[in-house]
Design a protein around this motif. Structure first.
Motif, PDB file in Angstrom:
ATOM      1  N   ASP A   1      67.992  47.450 -16.079  1.00 35.79           N
ATOM      2  CA  ASP A   1      67.274  47.940 -17.585  1.00 35.79           C
ATOM      3  C   ASP A   1      66.376  46.501 -17.596  1.00 35.79           C
ATOM      4  N   ASN A   2      66.715  45.673 -16.939  1.00 31.17           N
ATOM      5  CA  ASN A   2      66.397  44.462 -16.752  1.00 31.17           C
ATOM      6  C   ASN A   2      66.371  44.097 -18.198  1.00 31.17           C
ATOM      7  N   CYS A   3      66.880  44.364 -19.216  1.00 29.21           N
ATOM      8  CA  CYS A   3      67.742  43.832 -21.032  1.00 29.21           C
ATOM      9  C   CYS A   3      68.810  43.628 -21.253  1.00 29.21           C
ATOM     10  N   GLY A   4      69.175  42.758 -22.533  1.00 26.76           N
ATOM     11  CA  GLY A   4      70.516  42.831 -23.076  1.00 26.76           C
ATOM     12  C   GLY A   4      70.972  41.069 -23.470  1.00 26.76           C
ATOM     13  N   TRP A   5      71.720  41.292 -24.333  1.00 27.84           N
ATOM     14  CA  TRP A   5      72.154  40.818 -25.355  1.00 27.84           C
ATOM     15  C   TRP A   5      72.117  39.977 -24.514  1.00 27.84           C
ATOM     16  N   CYS A   6      73.318  37.756 -25.382  1.00 22.86           N
ATOM     17  CA  CYS A   6      73.600  36.720 -25.268  1.00 22.86           C
ATOM     18  C   CYS A   6      75.101  37.405 -24.122  1.00 22.86           C
ATOM     19  N   TRP A   7      75.469  38.119 -24.807  1.00 23.18           N
ATOM     20  CA  TRP A   7      76.940  38.226 -23.879  1.00 23.18           C
ATOM     21  C   TRP A   7      76.941  39.122 -22.891  1.00 23.18           C
ATOM     22  N   ASP A   8      75.943  40.441 -22.630  1.00 25.09           N
ATOM     23  CA  ASP A   8      75.856  41.030 -21.424  1.00 25.09           C
ATOM     24  C   ASP A   8      75.348  39.732 -20.171  1.00 25.09           C
ATOM     25  N   VAL A   9      74.186  38.862 -20.711  1.00 21.60           N
ATOM     26  CA  VAL A   9      73.307  38.506 -19.706  1.00 21.60           C
ATOM     27  C   VAL A   9      74.947  37.068 -19.531  1.00 21.60           C
ATOM     28  N   ALA A  10      75.014  36.730 -20.633  1.00 18.23           N
ATOM     29  CA  ALA A  10      76.439  35.461 -20.150  1.00 18.23           C
ATOM     30  C   ALA A  10      77.786  36.687 -19.114  1.00 18.23           C
ATOM     31  N   ASN A  11      77.436  37.793 -19.470  1.00 19.55           N
ATOM     32  CA  ASN A  11      78.522  37.994 -18.253  1.00 19.55           C
ATOM     33  C   ASN A  11      77.839  37.948 -16.493  1.00 19.55           C
ATOM     34  N   LEU A  12      76.607  38.048 -16.342  1.00 19.48           N
ATOM     35  CA  LEU A  12      76.045  38.631 -15.869  1.00 19.48           C
ATOM     36  C   LEU A  12      76.029  36.853 -14.822  1.00 19.48           C
ATOM     37  N   ILE A  13      75.851  36.174 -15.695  1.00 21.16           N
ATOM     38  CA  ILE A  13      75.684  34.476 -15.401  1.00 21.16           C
ATOM     39  C   ILE A  13      77.075  34.046 -14.152  1.00 21.16           C
ATOM     40  N   LEU A  14      78.626  34.835 -15.482  1.00 18.70           N
ATOM     41  CA  LEU A  14      79.548  34.032 -14.449  1.00 18.70           C
ATOM     42  C   LEU A  14      79.669  35.139 -13.375  1.00 18.70           C
ATOM     43  N   VAL A  15      79.146  36.152 -13.228  1.00 18.40           N
ATOM     44  CA  VAL A  15      79.093  36.640 -11.967  1.00 18.40           C
ATOM     45  C   VAL A  15      78.493  36.218 -10.537  1.00 18.40           C
ATOM     46  N   TYR A  16      76.973  35.656 -11.167  1.00 16.55           N
ATOM     47  CA  TYR A  16      76.122  34.663 -10.590  1.00 16.55           C
ATOM     48  C   TYR A  16      77.324  33.653  -9.780  1.00 16.55           C
ATOM     49  N   CYS A  17      77.668  33.039 -10.704  1.00 12.06           N
ATOM     50  CA  CYS A  17      78.552  31.444 -10.613  1.00 12.06           C
ATOM     51  C   CYS A  17      79.529  31.852  -9.844  1.00 12.06           C
ATOM     52  N   ARG A  18      80.867  33.114  -9.987  1.00 10.56           N
ATOM     53  CA  ARG A  18      81.476  33.299  -9.519  1.00 10.56           C
ATOM     54  C   ARG A  18      81.141  33.542  -7.562  1.00 10.56           C
ATOM     55  N   PHE A  19      80.471  34.612  -7.933  1.00 12.25           N
ATOM     56  CA  PHE A  19      79.845  34.975  -6.432  1.00 12.25           C
ATOM     57  C   PHE A  19      79.387  33.179  -5.697  1.00 12.25           C
ATOM     58  N   HIS A  20      79.698  32.328  -6.025  1.00 13.97           N
ATOM     59  CA  HIS A  20      78.821  31.251  -5.410  1.00 13.97           C
ATOM     60  C   HIS A  20      79.269  30.069  -4.895  1.00 13.97           C
ATOM     61  N   GLY A  21      80.695  30.466  -5.679  1.00 19.12           N
ATOM     62  CA  GLY A  21      81.984  28.811  -6.355  1.00 19.12           C
ATOM     63  C   GLY A  21      81.668  28.442  -6.820  1.00 19.12           C
ATOM     64  N   LEU A  22      80.683  28.900  -8.198  1.00 14.65           N
ATOM     65  CA  LEU A  22      80.783  27.638  -8.791  1.00 14.65           C
ATOM     66  C   LEU A  22      81.709  27.169  -9.962  1.00 14.65           C
ATOM     67  N   ASP A  23      81.675  26.568 -10.469  1.00 17.07           N
ATOM     68  CA  ASP A  23      82.364  26.251 -11.428  1.00 17.07           C
ATOM     69  C   ASP A  23      82.019  26.109 -12.474  1.00 17.07           C
ATOM     70  N   CYS A  24      82.749  27.321 -13.333  1.00 12.30           N
ATOM     71  CA  CYS A  24      81.679  27.989 -15.282  1.00 12.30           C
ATOM     72  C   CYS A  24      82.705  27.991 -15.453  1.00 12.30           C
ATOM     73  N   LYS A  25      82.421  27.742 -16.810  1.00 10.20           N
ATOM     74  CA  LYS A  25      83.125  28.136 -18.205  1.00 10.20           C
ATOM     75  C   LYS A  25      82.729  29.482 -19.453  1.00 10.20           C
ATOM     76  N   SER A  26      82.818  29.996 -20.633  1.00  9.29           N
ATOM     77  CA  SER A  26      82.532  30.448 -21.290  1.00  9.29           C
ATOM     78  C   SER A  26      82.808  30.254 -22.176  1.00  9.29           C
ATOM     79  N   TYR A  27      82.171  30.311 -23.551  1.00  5.31           N
ATOM     80  CA  TYR A  27      82.456  29.663 -24.761  1.00  5.31           C
ATOM     81  C   TYR A  27      81.904  30.644 -25.565  1.00  5.31           C
ATOM     82  N   PHE A  28      82.591  31.274 -26.805  1.00  2.00           N
ATOM     83  CA  PHE A  28      82.557  31.759 -28.098  1.00  2.00           C
ATOM     84  C   PHE A  28      82.424  31.341 -28.964  1.00  2.00           C
TER      85      PHE A  28
END
Length: 193
Positions: free
Chosen positions: A63-90
């Protein structure tokens, strides 16, 4: 324009965050319609007519569209795919008359912690790194709280502000209220500021 999650996951980290900046700010509703918004738009007025549905990373890319909630989830998937340490905060500030939320990811890259900029952030990835995660989180939260105080002025009350690290899985298609229940109540740790 990238339309495949596999292609997006294959990007080098700086190219990935450049791509994130191209995602339109908005959301997919329960009928699959896309609603492009400004960051300052009031979703509350649209909520009953066009209820939010959480977008999967594949949907955000398609869709090339998302809220911060949706985009944060995409960023988490990217980080996990590349083995990068990441943390998510609400983060949430909630009263009967004012409600503001944000989901933010922080990424450890080249031994430093960085804010993972989303499609509403003016920050360029890698511009300000911190040796400690908590320093990085506070560098982000401080301006957010300052913004809240400038808007609410004497009505700002610290007890209405929530900062919570979370790690729960977010299911495609859940509502905004279901998302809030997950990120507020999951077994993460509440943080003081």
């Amino acid at each position: 324009m990238l339309r495949s999650l596999d292609t997006v996951l294959g990007l080098e980290i700086h190219a990935f965050f450049d791509y994130i900046k191209t995602i339109k700010y908005g959301y997919r509703d329960t009928d699959g319609r896309i609603h492009v918004m400004n960051v300052s738009d009031d979703y509350g007025s649209e909520k009953e007519r066009f209820p939010y549905a959480f977008s999967s990373p594949e949907e955000v890319v398609k869709d090339n569209c998302g809220w911060c909630w949706d985009v944060a989830n995409l960023i988490l998937v990217y980080c996990r795919f590349h083995g990068l340490d990441c943390k998510s905060y609400f983060m949430e500030y909630r009263t009967e008359t004012f409600h503001q939320t944000h989901t933010q990811v922080f990424v450890r890259y080249d031994h430093l912690w960085y804010e993972a900029p989303d499609n509403s952030s003016p920050v360029t990835f890698g511009s300000a790194g911190f040796s400690e995660l908590q320093e990085c989180v506070q560098a982000f939260v401080g301006p957010f709280v300052s913004y809240l105080k400038s808007v609410l002025q004497e009505n700002y009350a610290e007890e209405n502000f929530l900062l919570r690290e979370f790690s729960c899985e977010i299911g495609r298609g859940i509502s905004d209220e279901e998302y809030l229940v997950l990120v507020r109540g999951e077994g993460g740790t509440e943080q003081g500021i």
